[in-house]
Scaffold this active site. Sequence first.
Site, PDB file in Angstrom:
ATOM      1  N   ARG A   1       0.844  -1.207   0.000  1.00 14.38           N
ATOM      2  CA  ARG A   1       0.000   0.000   0.000  1.00 14.38           C
ATOM      3  C   ARG A   1       0.882   1.261   0.000  1.00 14.38           C
ATOM      4  NH1 ARG A   1      -2.612  -3.774  -0.188  1.00 14.38           N
ATOM      5  NH2 ARG A   1      -2.602  -3.039  -2.322  1.00 14.38           N
TER       6      ARG A   1
ATOM      7  N   GLY B   1     -17.302   9.923  -0.788  1.00  9.33           N
ATOM      8  CA  GLY B   1     -16.671   8.630  -1.095  1.00  9.33           C
ATOM      9  C   GLY B   1     -16.524   7.662   0.052  1.00  9.33           C
TER      10      GLY B   1
ATOM     11  N   HIS C   1      -8.358   6.508  10.911  1.00  9.33           N
ATOM     12  CA  HIS C   1      -7.906   5.109  10.851  1.00  9.33           C
ATOM     13  C   HIS C   1      -6.400   4.972  10.708  1.00  9.33           C
ATOM     14  CE1 HIS C   1     -12.234   3.913   9.460  1.00  9.33           C
ATOM     15  NE2 HIS C   1     -12.153   4.161  10.747  1.00  9.33           N
TER      16      HIS C   1
HETATM   17  N1  APR Z   1     -15.688   9.291  -6.212  1.00  9.25           N
HETATM   18  C1  APR Z   1     -16.394   9.287  -5.037  1.00  9.25           C
HETATM   19  N2  APR Z   1     -16.803   8.152  -4.435  1.00  9.25           N
HETATM   20  C2  APR Z   1     -16.508   6.985  -5.023  1.00  9.25           C
HETATM   21  C3  APR Z   1     -15.780   6.904  -6.225  1.00  9.25           C
HETATM   22  C4  APR Z   1     -15.372   8.134  -6.831  1.00  9.25           C
HETATM   23  N3  APR Z   1     -14.690   8.165  -7.978  1.00  9.25           N
HETATM   24  N4  APR Z   1     -15.647   5.587  -6.551  1.00  9.25           N
HETATM   25  C5  APR Z   1     -16.254   4.892  -5.593  1.00  9.25           C
HETATM   26  N5  APR Z   1     -16.784   5.712  -4.655  1.00  9.25           N
HETATM   27  C6  APR Z   1     -17.548   5.392  -3.448  1.00  9.25           C
HETATM   28  C7  APR Z   1     -18.267   4.057  -3.457  1.00  9.25           C
HETATM   29  O1  APR Z   1     -19.512   4.177  -4.162  1.00  9.25           O
HETATM   30  C8  APR Z   1     -18.451   3.792  -1.968  1.00  9.25           C
HETATM   31  O2  APR Z   1     -19.643   4.396  -1.478  1.00  9.25           O
HETATM   32  O3  APR Z   1     -16.645   5.294  -2.349  1.00  9.25           O
HETATM   33  C9  APR Z   1     -17.224   4.469  -1.345  1.00  9.25           C
HETATM   34  C10 APR Z   1     -16.147   3.513  -0.859  1.00  9.25           C
HETATM   35  O4  APR Z   1     -16.627   2.745   0.178  1.00  9.25           O
HETATM   36  P1  APR Z   1     -15.700   1.683   0.932  1.00  9.25           P
HETATM   37  O5  APR Z   1     -14.906   0.906  -0.055  1.00  9.25           O
HETATM   38  O6  APR Z   1     -16.553   0.937   1.886  1.00  9.25           O
HETATM   39  O7  APR Z   1     -14.624   2.620   1.710  1.00  9.25           O
HETATM   40  P2  APR Z   1     -14.784   3.404   3.078  1.00  9.25           P
HETATM   41  O8  APR Z   1     -16.204   3.790   3.324  1.00  9.25           O
HETATM   42  O9  APR Z   1     -13.756   4.468   3.075  1.00  9.25           O
HETATM   43  O10 APR Z   1     -14.361   2.307   4.131  1.00  9.25           O
HETATM   44  C11 APR Z   1     -14.297   2.668   5.487  1.00  9.25           C
HETATM   45  O11 APR Z   1     -13.425   0.534   6.072  1.00  9.25           O
HETATM   46  O12 APR Z   1     -12.078  -1.242   5.622  1.00  9.25           O
HETATM   47  C12 APR Z   1     -12.199  -0.109   6.354  1.00  9.25           C
HETATM   48  O13 APR Z   1     -10.543   1.072   7.417  1.00  9.25           O
HETATM   49  C13 APR Z   1     -11.102   0.880   6.143  1.00  9.25           C
HETATM   50  O14 APR Z   1     -11.235   3.291   6.218  1.00  9.25           O
HETATM   51  C14 APR Z   1     -11.816   2.123   5.676  1.00  9.25           C
HETATM   52  C15 APR Z   1     -13.218   1.904   6.201  1.00  9.25           C
END
Ligand code: APR
Length: 233
Positions: free
Chosen positions: A57, A173, A105
């Site tokens: 990463r 996001g 995090h």
């Molecule tokens: N622009 C904005 N949002 C986007 C884009 C983009 N180009 N592409 C995808 N997304 C959105 C997705 O639709 C989704 O709602 O980003 C979000 C990503 O969600 P997750 O993958 O669940 O990530 P996140 O919410 O940050 O996860 C939270 O989970 O695994 C743990 O510690 C890790 O900090 C992380 C936490």
Amino acid sequence: MKKRLVVLTGAGMSAESGISTFRDSGGLWDKYPVEQVATPEGFAANPQLVLDFYNTRRKELLNVKPNEGHLGIAALEKDFDVRIITQNVDNLHERAGSSQVLHLHGELTKVRSTGDESLIYELPPDKYDVKIGDKCEKGFQLRPHIVWFGEAVPMFDEAVRTAQSADIFVVIGTSLNVYPAAGLLNYVPKGIPVYLIDPKEVNTYRNDIRFLKKGASEGVRELTEILRKGLSE
Ligand code: APR
């Protein structure tokens, strides 16, 4: 006085920079079992695997750069008191020029002692490869400075105070699946403008959110127009 704009960001903020999200299809948790690489039990069972996961990463960070969304949020500091609360462990908000970034995090570019959690070290880019045998000054193995599943979130109280202090709140996001981060929306004062930028529907349990169904770059551009219009009214 500038209005306080609090921005909660997740993996989608960095997607357009080329960093994988976690829960979209093909996301990181599809490729790596979360319990193996992001829990204290996983680290105890196979520290090498976990160090390698975060070494990879970290190396990704060297090959990516902030996208227009990060840059747009940084540019808003001219007119707003911008406070970022990010779930991301990358450093793209800082590299875009944002000055107030709270990492809920943890941070990829830091490691800490497994024996004394107050010993935290920033890694220079030529030391991004952390190995078994790399130790703190007290002789304990170093581990990623990341909040794993099942661990406390030490920055949460400060994040709550920041959310409570918002004049405008923006979510970008994040699938809002992971607590306590997802619960921050409950601390956002009622009656203030709340915006959410995401290309997919996100369930928020609030009905006062203006949803900008866009990716981060385009969404931040539209948000900036809305906010600038508000300033001139
Ligand atoms: N622009 C904005 N949002 C986007 C884009 C983009 N180009 N592409 C995808 N997304 C959105 C997705 O639709 C989704 O709602 O980003 C979000 C990503 O969600 P997750 O993958 O669940 O990530 P996140 O919410 O940050 O996860 C939270 O989970 O695994 C743990 O510690 C890790 O900090 C992380 C936490």
